[in-house]
Structures are given as C-alpha cells and as structure tokens.
Design an enzyme around this catalytic site. Structure first.
Site, PDB file in Angstrom:
ATOM      1  N   SER A   1       0.870  -0.974   0.160  1.00 39.47           N
ATOM      2  CA  SER A   1       0.023   0.025   0.074  1.00 39.47           C
ATOM      3  C   SER A   1       0.696   1.164  -0.189  1.00 39.47           C
ATOM      4  CB  SER A   1      -1.322  -0.449   0.758  1.00 39.47           C
ATOM      5  OG  SER A   1       0.247  -0.222   2.649  1.00 39.47           O
TER       6      SER A   1
ATOM      7  N   ASP B   1       0.698   0.004   8.036  1.00 39.37           N
ATOM      8  CA  ASP B   1       2.020  -0.107   8.211  1.00 39.37           C
ATOM      9  C   ASP B   1       3.008  -0.044   6.172  1.00 39.37           C
ATOM     10  OD1 ASP B   1       1.157  -2.502   6.567  1.00 39.37           O
ATOM     11  OD2 ASP B   1       1.535  -4.150   7.581  1.00 39.37           O
TER      12      ASP B   1
ATOM     13  N   ASP C   1       5.120  -2.357   3.851  1.00 38.82           N
ATOM     14  CA  ASP C   1       5.235  -3.447   3.643  1.00 38.82           C
ATOM     15  C   ASP C   1       7.043  -3.441   3.061  1.00 38.82           C
ATOM     16  OD1 ASP C   1       3.992  -5.278   3.688  1.00 38.82           O
ATOM     17  OD2 ASP C   1       2.731  -4.254   2.280  1.00 38.82           O
TER      18      ASP C   1
ATOM     19  N   ASP D   1       6.836  -3.801   8.218  1.00 38.24           N
ATOM     20  CA  ASP D   1       6.709  -5.647   7.748  1.00 38.24           C
ATOM     21  C   ASP D   1       8.087  -5.919   6.636  1.00 38.24           C
ATOM     22  OD1 ASP D   1       4.244  -6.981   9.178  1.00 38.24           O
ATOM     23  OD2 ASP D   1       3.313  -7.122   7.783  1.00 38.24           O
TER      24      ASP D   1
ATOM     25  N   LYS E   1      -9.897  -1.370   0.024  1.00 37.52           N
ATOM     26  CA  LYS E   1      -9.102  -1.573   1.259  1.00 37.52           C
ATOM     27  C   LYS E   1     -10.566  -1.568   2.517  1.00 37.52           C
ATOM     28  CE  LYS E   1      -4.696  -0.365   1.431  1.00 37.52           C
ATOM     29  NZ  LYS E   1      -4.163  -1.586   1.296  1.00 37.52           N
TER      30      LYS E   1
ATOM     31  N   TYR F   1     -10.593  -8.554   5.448  1.00 41.29           N
ATOM     32  CA  TYR F   1      -8.912  -8.608   5.372  1.00 41.29           C
ATOM     33  C   TYR F   1      -7.316  -9.227   5.571  1.00 41.29           C
ATOM     34  CZ  TYR F   1      -5.026  -4.856   3.373  1.00 41.29           C
ATOM     35  OH  TYR F   1      -4.623  -3.811   2.510  1.00 41.29           O
TER      36      TYR F   1
END
Length: 550
Positions: free
Chosen positions: A102, A113, A115, A167, A228, A237
C-alpha cells in the site's frame, strides 16, 4: 505513471481503443456528472475515516525508511566481516530497502504498516537475517514488538519503528554487492535464488507492475482506498486467515480499472462489487497474459500443477514468475467473501441513485453477533518475546484448522476472525495461571501497577501469563424439518490434529508455551471482543466446556 485520459481530446480516439489487460474494455465512456459527484462524496467519506495521512506523518515515514536502509547496510557489512570477507569487500557489499504494498501504491493511510524488502548480496543467508538483523533491530530503542515469523509462506520480520508498523522481508540475490540504483524489474536477478526469495522480491516487482498496468492511477488509488477500507471494516482483509491481502485486493481493483479505463472512482467501486460477485471462479483474474521465461522457476499453471488447480479464487500476479496471490482461500472464506460482495453490490446500487450514503457500505462487521457457537484458539506463554513468536506461529497455522473443520459433519462454515486478542495477566497461583491459559482471567477490584507486578515477580509471589485468543465462528447445519434429536458436532479430530501441528514447531517448548482449543457460546464471549456501544447476547454465568485441552 500519468493519467492517459487527462490528455487533450486529440488522443481520445486512439486511447479509447487501447486494451489494458487480457481482454478489451467493457466501456470507454467518460464519467457522467453524477459519477463525478458521487466520487467527491466518496473521497470526503474516506477522509472522515482517516485514510489520508498528514505531511508530518509522511515525513516521519521517510525518516524511518532512511534509518532502516542504514541498518540494512550496517547489517550486511557486519555479516560480511563475520564471514571473513576482506573489509574492503564488506564496505562495498551494500544492501538496500525497497518498499511495496500500500505504501508503494500510494494508498496507505495514517497508522498503516509499511511493507519493506531487505535485499542483500549472495553471501548473506536467511539465517543471518533472522539472527543478526533481528539482534540489530532488537538493540534499537525505536524498535518495539519485534516478531520474526520464519515459517510463513513468505518469511517476515514484524515490528514497530518509532511507532510505525513495519513488515520486513528478506531476499538474497546472486550478486556480490547491492548497488543503490538496483532495479528489481530485471528478470535475470531471479537466477539462482530460492522460492522464498523469489516470493519476497516479487512483492516489489508486482507492485510496480500493477501501477504500470492501470490506465488511470488517481481513479485506481481512490477506488482501492475504498475497497481496502470496506474489506477491513467487514473483517475480510487478511491473507493469513484465508481471505485476501492487500496485493490481491489491489489486483482485483486494477482489473476493473482495465475494463473501465475512463471511469471515475465511484463507478469503478460500483462495477467492482458486481463483477466480483458474478465472477466465475476458479477462472483466474489476470492483469496481463502469463509470461514464460528462461529461468528454472515455477510459473502458475493449473494444467501442470495440481496444487494450482486447487486454488479456489486465483488472482495471478503480473510480474514474472506469475504466482497465485490467493492460495490461502478456503471453502468457508470464499463463501463469506461472496456474501460480502453481494451485500456491497446491493448497498452501492442504492448509493448510486441517492437512496443510501457511502458510510453504510463501511458498516462494521457483525462477526461476534453472527454465530451461536465459536471456537477459541488460545496461545499462551510466559514471556512477551516468546509469546509474539508463538502466537505468530499459531496464527499462521489457523487456516489448516479451518480446512479440517470444513470436513466435519453438520458444520456448514468455519469463519475465522482476522485478528487475535492479546493480553498479559498477573497470576498469583497455579490455578490462576491455568485458568488464564484457558481464557478465564481473574477479576480484581484494582489492577496491579507495573511496580507492583515487578515486586510480585521478584518475590516469586506471582507470574505473568501472556495470551492471544483467536476466534472461529461455527455455522451449524440447521435441523431438518420435523427433526427433534440433538445434533452432534464432533471437532475432536480437527482440534487434535491442529494442536499436533503447532506443537511440531521446532521452537515449541511445552514448559513455557500452551495451546488450547475450546468451544464457547456467544453468550459467554468476553467483553474485549466488543467495542463500546456493542453488546453480546445476554450472558449466562456458566462457562463453556473445552472440547479439547492440550
């Protein structure tokens, strides 16, 4: 990528015949005034839900990513020296952070978060990442809740950096050094790396390819923000729980954008739900034809691989080698998503004629009011760090329990909730500790302060039990007409197999970790699963019995 349809009228004749994706567009009509108006009200609604971050927060993310990139370079240098490489080589070994998901797509919101992908040269091993990079992050005061998930389909390190959730994936490339200008789109970089590294690298490659394949990026971003939010509010999700993760939702929205290349975001959202509800699964969703390549890597092919043929809702990544981003979907989660597509289709139809408003689409899920019976899966341990690892492992295996439950007679659906509920409990004796591991927590007039907790532990007068509780809703076959005999629901085999599975983890320690799977009636659900203003059915004092205690 620019918006092709913002160009002057002289290009419209050629643009409207351009094909994005594997089929021609359904419509190349420009948006109507009404669709533009509903797009404006959609954006206003999304802003009210806090989906757009401030400039200050955006700068904070950039600073965090800069620090993380420096940590990666230091980690690569440290491991290079540890492997006895010359200091000159270690200094030039490099290492780089890439973003995807995202954040890279430009649809992240406040608190979302990031990625990220840690790319290293060939002499850095995955074990180095989960040991030395883990230790490097652990020493940083800005890093909290550090949790390595080594056994996942895509191994990941999860943590917060200055309050921002991260993450972090790992990929080792067959290069002696990683330059700062490395371009991951080069297929040759996939040579000689293992499947887990390919999956990790493809996160970044797929994100960039999605942006290249949509005709109107602003419309795509607005529609994706909407989808989303809807998926999160409706609790569907979550890739790990058998629903769809961020990249899959992005690809589905991108496909609808390809079919309506000039549509406004509101129209894309409207078409999205109808198309997804009517989609003839397991027909795959593709953004472009699947590529063959010169590398000895597996490409999604249901004619060749039985496991690919078993995918229920295949959504195929556009970057080579193409993979299925939705391999975790089960019979139950597919059924639930189909129900949600239908609900959303009906609501948006009313929105687009002015009868309903956008907030109604985003009404919160009713998971904890929906079923009469639930399963509690309780992971427990004796330290915070151990609990993060243990609960992460249990969460990553819950889908296996769902699939086994789907085989149980009289059970129509096993509906996993996408989040776990974590807490720490001060237990003053063994009985309280055992109860906490079974989801029964002591009720005290006053909670212990941190100082009091520390004193109790130092004096051996108490201990802290850390728990994470996951829930699975059970939809039971209704009685046949005229049937009065009680129905049996025997889940002893699925729960037994599941506990064996998680206990087979090589880091499992029976003296410090626990796993319990038990029935609970809706009337006995704990208060922590309800938000203020929500209420469970009338509670009864009697606790449910464990169906399986391990």
């Amino acid at each position: 990528m620019s918006n092709d349809y913002d160009k002057s009228g002289e290009n419209e004749a050629t643009q409207e015949y351009k094909t994005y994706g594997v089929t021609p567009p359904i419509s190349v009509n420009p948006p109507t005034e009404k669709e533009l108006k509903y797009t404006e009200t959609l954006i206003e609604t999304l802003k009210k839900f806090g989906l757009f971050e401030s400039e200050e927060d955006a700068r904070k993310r950039e600073i965090v990513l800069g620090k993380l990139n420096t940590i990666v370079k230091d980690f690569v240098k440290y491991v290079s020296l540890k492997h006895h490489l010359p200091e000159s080589v270690a200094n030039e070994a490099g290492g780089k952070i890439f973003t995807f998901g995202s954040y890279r797509l430009g649809v992240h919101g406040a608190g979302a978060d990031i990625d990220t992908l840690c790319v290293t040269p060939k002499h850095i091993q995955r074990e180095d990442f989960f040991e030395d990079m883990y230790e490097a992050l652990k020493k940083r005061p800005e890093v909290t809740n550090l949790t390595p998930v080594t056994d996942a389909y895509v191994p990941v390190m999860k943590f917060y950096f200055s309050g921002i959730p991260i993450d972090l994936l790992f990929a080792q490339l067959q290069l002696s050094s990683i330059p700062d200008d490395l371009d991951l789109s080069n297929n040759e970089l996939l040579k000689g790396i293992d499947d887990r590294c390919i999956r990790s690298v493809n996160g970044s490659r797929v994100t960039d390819e999605i942006l290249r394949l949509v005709p109107d990026i602003p419309a795509f971003r607005s529609a994706l923000r909407c989808i989303k939010l809807w998926a999160k509010r409706r609790a569907i999700y979550s890739n790990v729980m058998g629903f769809l993760g961020g990249v899959a939702w992005a690809m589905l929205v991108a496909r609808v954008c390809q079919l309506y290349p000039r549509a406004a975001a509101s129209a894309i959202v409207s078409k999205f739900f109808l198309i997804m509800y009517q989609w003839k699964w397991p027909q795959p969703v593709l953004l472009k034809p699947i590529e063959d390549g010169p590398l000895q890597v597996r490409v999604w092919n249901p004619k060749l691989y039985p496991s690919d043929k078993a995918h229920r809702m295949p959504v195929i990544t556009p970057a080579y080698p193409s993979m299925c981003a939705t391999h975790n979907v089960t019979m139950s989660t597919q059924t639930i998503m189909t129900q949600e597509f239908k609900r959303a289709t009906d609501i948006v139809e009313y929105i687009m004629v002015g009868v309903k408003q956008w907030p109604e689409l985003f009404a919160k899920h009713d998971f904890f009011q929906k079923y009469r019976y639930y399963l509690q899966v309780i992971a427990s341990s004796n330290t915070e760090e151990r609990q993060r690892k243990w609960s992460g492992l249990v969460e990553s295996r819950l889908r296996q329990l769902v699939m086994k439950l789907e085989l149980v007679e009289n059970l129509v659906l096993a509906h996993p909730f996408i989040d776990g509920f974590s807490r720490s409990t001060v237990c003053l004796n063994d009985e309280e500790g055992l109860n906490a591991a079974h989801g029964i927590f002591p009720k005290r007039e006053k909670e212990f302060t941190e100082e009091e907790k520390q004193k109790l532990i130092e004096n051996n007068e108490g201990r802290i039990v850390y728990t994470t509780i996951f829930y699975i809703g059970l939809q039971i076959e209704p009685r046949a007409a005229g049937q009065t005999a009680p129905r049996k629901l025997d889940i002893s085999w699925p729960t037994s197999e599941f506990t064996k599975l998680v206990k087979s983890w090589d880091k499992y320690d029976e003296n410090s970790m626990g796993i319990v799977v038990q029935y609970i009636k809706s009337t006995n659900l704990p208060d922590e699963v309800f938000e203020e203003g929500e209420h469970p059915k009338t509670k009864v004092k009697k606790r449910s019995k464990s169906s399986r205690v391990c």
